[in-house]
Design an enzyme around this catalytic site. Sequence first.
Site, mmCIF file in Angstrom:
data_model
loop_
_atom_site.group_PDB
_atom_site.id
_atom_site.type_symbol
_atom_site.label_atom_id
_atom_site.label_comp_id
_atom_site.label_asym_id
_atom_site.label_seq_id
_atom_site.Cartn_x
_atom_site.Cartn_y
_atom_site.Cartn_z
ATOM 1 N N GLY A 274 62.995 12.568 26.977
ATOM 2 C CA GLY A 274 64.344 13.457 27.190
ATOM 3 C C GLY A 274 65.894 12.211 27.286
ATOM 4 C CG LEU A 663 56.205 7.685 44.701
ATOM 5 C CD1 LEU A 663 56.433 8.884 43.877
ATOM 6 C CD2 LEU A 663 56.241 7.559 46.338
ATOM 7 C CB THR A 667 54.119 6.032 35.713
ATOM 8 O OG1 THR A 667 54.376 6.248 37.437
ATOM 9 C CG2 THR A 667 52.842 6.091 35.373
ATOM 10 C CD GLN A 671 60.884 6.352 33.790
ATOM 11 O OE1 GLN A 671 61.373 6.451 34.017
ATOM 12 N NE2 GLN A 671 59.801 6.449 33.021
ATOM 13 N N GLY A 734 65.232 7.469 43.420
ATOM 14 C CA GLY A 734 65.450 7.342 41.757
ATOM 15 C C GLY A 734 65.270 6.279 41.258
ATOM 16 C CD GLU A 737 68.901 9.293 35.390
ATOM 17 O OE1 GLU A 737 69.940 9.292 34.296
ATOM 18 O OE2 GLU A 737 68.712 9.939 36.116
#
Lengths: 770, 327
Positions: A274, A663, A667, A671, A734, A737
């Site tokens: 996305g 976490l 993954t 990212q 976060g 990004e």
Amino acid sequence: MSRVQNVIVGTARSALSWVPAQWLPGGTPDPLIGRHGEIGRQASRIDGEIKVRGEARFAAEVAMDGLCYATLVHSTIARGRIARLDSTAAETAPGVLLVVTHRNMPKVASPSLVSMSDPTAVGNSDLPILQDDRVHYNGQVVAAVVAATQEQADHAATLIAIDYEAAQAETRFGQAKSGARIIPSLLIERNHLSFGKAERELARAPHRVDNLYRTQWQNHNAIELHALTAAWVGDRLTVHDTTQMIAGEAAALAKAFGIPRDQVQVLSPFVGGGFGGKGMWDHQIVAVAAARMVGRPLRLQLSRESVYRIVGGRSATEQRVAIGADADGCFTALLHDGWSVMPPYGACPEAYTLGTRSAYRAKSFEILQRHIDIAVVPNTFMRAPGEAIGTFALESAVDELAHNLAMDPVELRLRNMPDKHPITGAPFSQHAQDQAWRDGAARFGWEQRAAKPGTRREGEWRIGMGCGGGSFPYVRMPGAAVRLTVRRDGTATLACSGQEMGMGTATVVVQQVADRLGLPLSAVTVEIGDSALPAAPMAGGSSQTVSIAAAVLAAAEKLPAELLRLAGNSSPLSGLRAGEVRMEGEGLASASEPARRETFRAILSRANLEEVSVTASGTPPLEMLKFAMHSTAAMFCELRVSDVTGEIRVDRLLGSFDCGTILNPRTAASQFRGGMIMGLGLALTEETLLDERSGRIMNPTLADYHVPVHMDVPQIDVIWTDIPDPRSPLGARGIGEIGITGIAGAVANAVFNATGKRVRDLPITLDKLL
Amino acid sequence: MTPVTYLRADSSAAAIALGAADGHRLLGGGTNLIDLMRKGVEQPAVLVDVSGLAAPITEAADGSLVIGAAARNSDVAAHPLVRARYPMLARAILAGASAQIRNMATVGGNLMQRTRCVYFADAAGSRCNKRVPGSGCDALGGFTRYHAILGASPACIATHPSDMAVALVALDARLHLAGADGVRSVALANFHQLPGDSPEVETMLAPGEMILAVELPPVQPMRSTYRKVRDRASYAFALVSVAAGIVVEDGRIADVRIAVGGVAAKPWRAARAEASLRDGPASVEAFVQAAQAELAQADPLPGNAFKVQLAERTLVAVLTDLAGGDA
Ligand SMILES: Cc1cc2nc3c(=O)[nH]c(=O)nc-3n(C[C@H](O)[C@H](O)[C@H](O)COP(=O)(O)OP(=O)(O)OC[C@H]3O[C@@H](n4cnc5c(N)ncnc54)[C@H](O)[C@@H]3O)c2cc1C
Ligand code: SF4
């Protein structure tokens, strides 16, 4: 994004600064912080297997009886009107069911532009969609063809003949600058910030840099093309879409088509990338309208070219960064201003100065963004919009200053690390960028960097090292809701309309539910990707995981009371209140007498119930307003530049992150790496060729728009501090990004270190180094 | 894409017969033609698939190598005789496109592929003299990074994108062309045409003719290579490329062959550079002089002026490298 909003946010912030921290969300740290459980483990993606097997169904793969297919036709002028549109040949072409133009498109209001205050406002453009004969930018949708097969629709689309009456259009960035406007706020931040007398401080600083940096247009290139399959049954609408805003899109479609919200279902269980591009654009409205007109289920999968034409990307920018420093290198002035595009019909302010506000301590600041209007597809959010390119300018400038001061660039940054928000004075919730810098430098071998540029070489290759700081604000969206269900068979399910775009959201949700409930991973499932489920916010601003986590926390706080009520008097838990029990060992246990316990199975069996469910929403994200909360990073790059050709080969990248609790290392690492690779594209290869004469994008293909290929991507090392943020759910911030921020600066600085050439204009292509 | 009839040729004779008709086009691997049909740039009514024709790679009695036009790019690059005798060709092929595309692409299709000019590819929105003769050229004044610095005309500034062809031209390859009137053999160097006033005419292939095979004459052993300069490490077309081979005897250049890619509407045999080097010293000064001799004819545009310098530097670096320690 109004003045009113500035006042509201400003008032809330100053009010909150008086409220004791313990009264706010995150006032008492999340009990899961620091506990060893599934969180923090390297769990495999729960959807990995079905994706590898090819069994995950994406929006353009959903089978339906009687499905028909659509293709879009795009304008070839930037502004004007359609003088003649002849669709006879298309209408009589084989297989064609319908040609949609402004002449027969039903009246549909465009979705409202994305807004921070209204989750149903998800539009990227508020131009009318096929409502009149006007053209506002080159590439705008001017017609759509629906046919029995995709090939028939594609062919018929080429048979539509259109004559335009072109009007004067501004398509040149440089020309449009004089008409720039100044909007009051950038998302929830004030636009213009003036603190101290920065120009004056700059003028009298013993050391200063003051330069212009330019970044180019970029396009979204998620591998999965934008696509939806839409079906009407009476007044009920089902849409299989690839979207990062499921709940918002369902609400927006209901509004656009005048039907109740509960008669629209948007399904998007898997999204093939996305990055900010999978929002609402014209194609969803056209497809849903066309499906209703033909009375058949309809699929619209954009061609790659159509994605370029109607889905905006990152705006080009021209940025000035100036830094003044005293003899010790302490910043006395930090100025960041510039121009980017935001047409009046677009919503993305490309906030490249946001990161600058919290990156370094300085005696004075002057920050301002100006927005220009040119006739183009509205630019939108693209992985770290603002920060990705803002950090290029800022971190280049810091490097230039370090060079002038003959100081190590890492040392210069450490010297100017803030200990609270440098402008508002708000305390950091947690901030260990200095540790990220030191850990990163040690692991990277930064001490091997030659201080003097252009001194290391191997054959024709000059070798250099560079670094850059990265940052991205913590965002938690208000309004996330979840349903948590525990079953008699000992399993649990978390349901919400969240979106899994490959980041690992679903996996991490399962991990935290397991920890909250004291269940093994295998007992937990997750249902997401469906607007019929409790509404999760959109996946944007790297906020989804903590937004959902806050709602999971709220649900997990509600569940014990329900279970105790069901447990009744014959349970060992009898007499205990919700605050006196913990969920652990697949059930409830007394906090003070752990031997008093009962499993979920036992409680539900005795109550003769199959399951118990609670629905809950996260607390309002007030921690964002009271504290300065940012993920930060230190990026390092080593590369080679050919003395002959100017070609650049990046040999090593290292990202050192301070992002709260990690976490799931697997993954998260993916990212970080993905962001860093996108950062390489920004730095070195990607550029939308927007022909300024026509406003037309000339390279709408993956052959001509250069994303990095495997051979451009080096070994990438990622490390993190893993220090929990005491103010956020799970201690997390976060991570989606931040990986792209700081990279372009690190690359440009490494190029300078290798060659002594300072390139202030992205992408750094070889011609700039000849 | 316009509906099209698909035919498969089982012999070159059949292909010539079928391919000669109006609106009929030969189809190799389809990696270029099908893309252009999807974009509406090419609109043949009938495709005659020649990718299944026998395409042996055989050694002729005189030692030359004959490669059937339907041979896959990857098969040619991997062929032992190609690798042993014409390593620059193997390198050039492997520098092009991607493994998947090379597996599909044929030798004939590679030589006949169209320019990558983005205005040529934009049938809906741009003017192009090559696509619609006389309509104008939107590349002039537009994006010209991948456009010609040599041999262009006011009508068209496009380049030929093939890497393989650059090595083939340096190796003095000949093409066997077959038509209704029989087979003829032409030098590849003469095959592609400069645009002049008629950029739509790209090769000397006559209507109804096809490429049957490529013939590589024997070469004396030489140090050779192919160097491609591009905007990312792989999977990008050449900004500039150089195919070069050199024989140095006693510090003097006994034989040299050079071709440059990415700079013109044809693979550019650098005849002036070769002439300036032949029988001269293998020195960096000589290489610089040779490169400059070749590029003196360059007529760059604002967006691609850097390619003159880039070509010069690449030429000098390649020749210096090949001449080894002597230079
Ligand atoms: C994304 C991408 C990247 C690429 N990168 C590179 C690169 O870096 N370097 C490079 O060199 N190439 C590159 N290519 C181009 C590639 O090499 C060509 O597409 C390929 O060689 C064409 O061969 P084909 O057999 O598929 O031709 P087709 O597409 O089948 O045909 C091309 C043309 O040749 C004609 N033709 C086919 N066979 C014959 C014959 N026997 N006689 C006469 N005419 C014939 C066809 O009629 C057609 O006009 C790239 C292509 C793509 C799609
Ligand atoms: S350069 Fe040639 S191919 Fe490109 S637009 Fe001009 S005429 Fe067409």
